[in-house]
Motif scaffolding. Structure first.
Motif, PDB file in Angstrom:
ATOM      1  N   UNK A 256       0.798  -1.359   0.037  1.00 46.03           N
ATOM      2  CA  UNK A 256      -0.033   0.033  -0.125  1.00 46.03           C
ATOM      3  C   UNK A 256       0.907   1.281   0.110  1.00 46.03           C
ATOM      4  N   UNK A 257       0.838   2.066  -1.016  1.00 45.69           N
ATOM      5  CA  UNK A 257       1.354   3.274  -1.110  1.00 45.69           C
ATOM      6  C   UNK A 257       0.663   4.460  -0.654  1.00 45.69           C
ATOM      7  N   UNK A 258       0.832   5.391   0.270  1.00 42.59           N
ATOM      8  CA  UNK A 258       0.139   6.656   0.727  1.00 42.59           C
ATOM      9  C   UNK A 258       1.274   7.584   0.695  1.00 42.59           C
ATOM     10  N   UNK A 259       0.721   9.039   0.094  1.00 42.26           N
ATOM     11  CA  UNK A 259       1.493  10.072   0.084  1.00 42.26           C
ATOM     12  C   UNK A 259       1.858  10.471   1.362  1.00 42.26           C
ATOM     13  N   UNK A 260       0.933  10.709   2.453  1.00 40.57           N
ATOM     14  CA  UNK A 260       0.990  11.029   3.870  1.00 40.57           C
ATOM     15  C   UNK A 260       0.259  10.403   4.859  1.00 40.57           C
ATOM     16  N   UNK A 261       0.753   9.634   5.655  1.00 41.76           N
ATOM     17  CA  UNK A 261      -0.041   8.787   6.688  1.00 41.76           C
ATOM     18  C   UNK A 261      -0.072   9.304   7.984  1.00 41.76           C
ATOM     19  N   UNK A 262      -1.091   9.658   8.819  1.00 41.84           N
ATOM     20  CA  UNK A 262      -0.877  10.020  10.213  1.00 41.84           C
ATOM     21  C   UNK A 262      -1.698   9.062  10.917  1.00 41.84           C
ATOM     22  N   UNK A 263      -1.233   8.691  11.976  1.00 39.45           N
ATOM     23  CA  UNK A 263      -2.057   7.655  12.884  1.00 39.45           C
ATOM     24  C   UNK A 263      -2.066   8.348  14.199  1.00 39.45           C
ATOM     25  N   UNK A 264      -3.371   8.261  15.021  1.00 38.43           N
ATOM     26  CA  UNK A 264      -3.344   8.874  16.164  1.00 38.43           C
ATOM     27  C   UNK A 264      -4.400   7.672  17.008  1.00 38.43           C
ATOM     28  N   UNK A 265      -3.869   7.498  18.147  1.00 43.54           N
ATOM     29  CA  UNK A 265      -4.507   6.512  18.885  1.00 43.54           C
ATOM     30  C   UNK A 265      -4.061   6.514  20.176  1.00 43.54           C
ATOM     31  N   UNK A 266      -5.142   6.479  21.324  1.00 42.97           N
ATOM     32  CA  UNK A 266      -4.895   6.550  22.866  1.00 42.97           C
ATOM     33  C   UNK A 266      -4.023   5.429  23.328  1.00 42.97           C
ATOM     34  N   UNK A 267      -3.239   5.522  24.298  1.00 41.47           N
ATOM     35  CA  UNK A 267      -2.455   4.534  25.122  1.00 41.47           C
ATOM     36  C   UNK A 267      -3.568   3.507  25.746  1.00 41.47           C
ATOM     37  N   UNK A 268      -4.676   4.206  26.330  1.00 44.01           N
ATOM     38  CA  UNK A 268      -5.625   3.418  26.935  1.00 44.01           C
ATOM     39  C   UNK A 268      -6.656   2.614  25.766  1.00 44.01           C
ATOM     40  N   UNK A 269      -6.409   2.789  24.649  1.00 40.53           N
ATOM     41  CA  UNK A 269      -7.243   2.231  23.728  1.00 40.53           C
ATOM     42  C   UNK A 269      -6.800   1.152  23.287  1.00 40.53           C
ATOM     43  N   UNK A 270      -7.898  -0.204  23.203  1.00 43.05           N
ATOM     44  CA  UNK A 270      -7.219  -1.567  23.125  1.00 43.05           C
ATOM     45  C   UNK A 270      -6.744  -1.799  21.538  1.00 43.05           C
ATOM     46  N   UNK A 271      -7.059  -0.819  21.034  1.00 44.18           N
ATOM     47  CA  UNK A 271      -6.568  -1.045  19.404  1.00 44.18           C
ATOM     48  C   UNK A 271      -5.080  -0.287  19.252  1.00 44.18           C
ATOM     49  N   UNK A 272      -4.612  -0.006  20.374  1.00 41.39           N
ATOM     50  CA  UNK A 272      -3.431   0.928  20.382  1.00 41.39           C
ATOM     51  C   UNK A 272      -2.213   0.056  19.888  1.00 41.39           C
ATOM     52  N   UNK A 273      -2.100  -1.189  20.321  1.00 41.07           N
ATOM     53  CA  UNK A 273      -0.919  -1.885  19.801  1.00 41.07           C
ATOM     54  C   UNK A 273      -1.157  -2.177  18.113  1.00 41.07           C
ATOM     55  N   UNK A 274      -2.271  -2.409  17.771  1.00 39.30           N
ATOM     56  CA  UNK A 274      -2.283  -2.570  16.220  1.00 39.30           C
ATOM     57  C   UNK A 274      -2.025  -1.349  15.588  1.00 39.30           C
ATOM     58  N   UNK A 275      -2.515  -0.194  16.031  1.00 39.08           N
ATOM     59  CA  UNK A 275      -2.438   1.048  15.388  1.00 39.08           C
ATOM     60  C   UNK A 275      -0.809   1.430  15.491  1.00 39.08           C
ATOM     61  N   UNK A 276      -0.090   1.215  16.510  1.00 43.19           N
ATOM     62  CA  UNK A 276       1.368   1.346  16.503  1.00 43.19           C
ATOM     63  C   UNK A 276       2.076   0.402  15.435  1.00 43.19           C
ATOM     64  N   UNK A 277       1.389  -0.786  15.182  1.00 44.46           N
ATOM     65  CA  UNK A 277       1.843  -1.694  14.097  1.00 44.46           C
ATOM     66  C   UNK A 277       1.877  -1.190  12.692  1.00 44.46           C
ATOM     67  N   UNK A 278       0.475  -0.426  12.489  1.00 39.21           N
ATOM     68  CA  UNK A 278       0.251   0.197  11.369  1.00 39.21           C
ATOM     69  C   UNK A 278       1.169   1.571  10.956  1.00 39.21           C
ATOM     70  N   UNK A 279       1.462   2.331  12.181  1.00 39.19           N
ATOM     71  CA  UNK A 279       2.216   3.427  11.898  1.00 39.19           C
ATOM     72  C   UNK A 279       3.616   2.934  11.566  1.00 39.19           C
TER      73      UNK A 279
END
Length: 317
Positions: A256-279
């Motif tokens: 996947x190619x994206x010009x500019x990607x931004x990821x925001x997720x709270x530390x207390x959000x259960x999706x945070x580990x997966x969001x970190x992996x995406x980033x």
């Protein structure tokens, strides 16, 4: 803290962030003072971080240490048009909401970002979240103007085909451009996804890459993506493991190619580990993981940064 009314009802099992620590470390935190009050006082003073105090996330919530709620800016919104359109791809009428910055008129010169809502929400819910005001405030503050268009993707579809005749991604790829062109707006060059919409935005980016028309920017707010079938199966958003593997965007980040990607997720959000992996895997231009939960309040807090990323990326692409 205001809980997202259409939030995730079934969440993935989080990584074991609340790990045990030694008695010596606890004693150091309490500065040698005996009693739970002293320990809590030290934590409230800023010495405690989720991840190294047992029960850290729960304790941070109790102490109000999961970050402040963002608020809708005191800015007069630009034109907002709410209309019903027929989607053959979804086999139903859907709502489309077009949000323009103040003083702007729909034209082919105004770039478009498609906004994908979360589970249990819809396109009009993005107006209730305050997106028109956030867009107005961003442009007033110097962000290059752009349009935001939200469409209904379904309650718990995770923005992919759930049954024959209901395919949200086909709607985005095959129908949305025509709807926009009829209103003097161009095909979207950016996407923003909130929660379940984060999965949809990444799926949309995957499809655009496959067609040779990469998105210039993608902003993900608490993306509901899943690193394993064990996590994904609890949501009811996938028929089986094969269905998850066919649509899970984290399995296709290398293509996947994206010009500019931004990821925001709270530390207390259960999706945070997966969001970190995406980033990490997608080499996000911006990635922020502050204290915060899976709520409207968190999304309003980070929305100005997301608007800035989108506007500047669209203007410079």
């Amino acid at each position: 803290m205001t809980t997202h009314t259409g939030g995730v009802t079934e969440q993935p099992s989080a990584d074991p962030v609340d790990r045990a620590v030694s008695r010596r470390r606890l004693l150091r935190l309490g500065a040698g003072v005996v009693g739970g009050g002293a320990l809590l006082g030290a934590a409230a003073g800023g010495g405690m971080l989720a991840g190294w105090l047992p029960g850290g996330v729960t304790l941070k919530k109790a102490l109000g240490m999961t970050g402040t709620d963002g608020t809708v800016p005191d800015a007069a919104p630009g034109p907002v048009q709410v209309e019903r359109v027929h989607s053959a791809a979804r086999n139903r009428e859907v709502t489309m909401v077009t949000m323009l910055p103040p003083g702007a008129a729909a034209s082919t010169n105004l770039p478009v970002c498609v906004l994908l809502h979360g589970r249990g929400n819809d396109a009009q819910g993005m107006v209730a979240l305050g997106v028109p005001q956030f867009l107005a405030a961003a442009v007033k503050g110097g962000v290059p103007p752009f349009a935001v268009v939200a469409v209904d993707g379904g309650d718990a579809t995770y923005w992919h085909q759930q049954a024959p005749g209901d395919d949200p991604q086909a709607m985005l790829r095959e129908e949305l451009p025509g709807w926009l062109h009829a209103r003097q707006l161009p095909t979207p060059r950016a996407a923003m996804g909130i929660s379940m919409g984060g999965s949809g935005a990444l799926q949309y980016a995957v499809g655009r890459t496959q067609s040779g028309r990469n998105l210039d920017a993608v902003a993900l707010l608490s993306p509901a993506v899943f690193r394993t079938w064990t996590d994904a199966r609890t949501t009811g958003g996938y028929a089986d493991e094969a269905d998850w593997q066919a649509h899970e965007p984290t399995l296709r980040l290398d293509r996947t190619q994206v010009g500019a990607l931004g990821v925001w997720c709270g530390q207390e959000d259960p999706f945070c580990p997966a969001a970190r992996q995406v980033a990490r895997q997608a080499r996000a231009r911006e990635q922020h993981f502050p204290d915060g939960e899976h709520t409207d309040g968190f999304w309003r807090r980070v929305m100005p940064d997301a608007m800035s990323l989108l506007g500047h990326a669209l203007a410079t692409a």
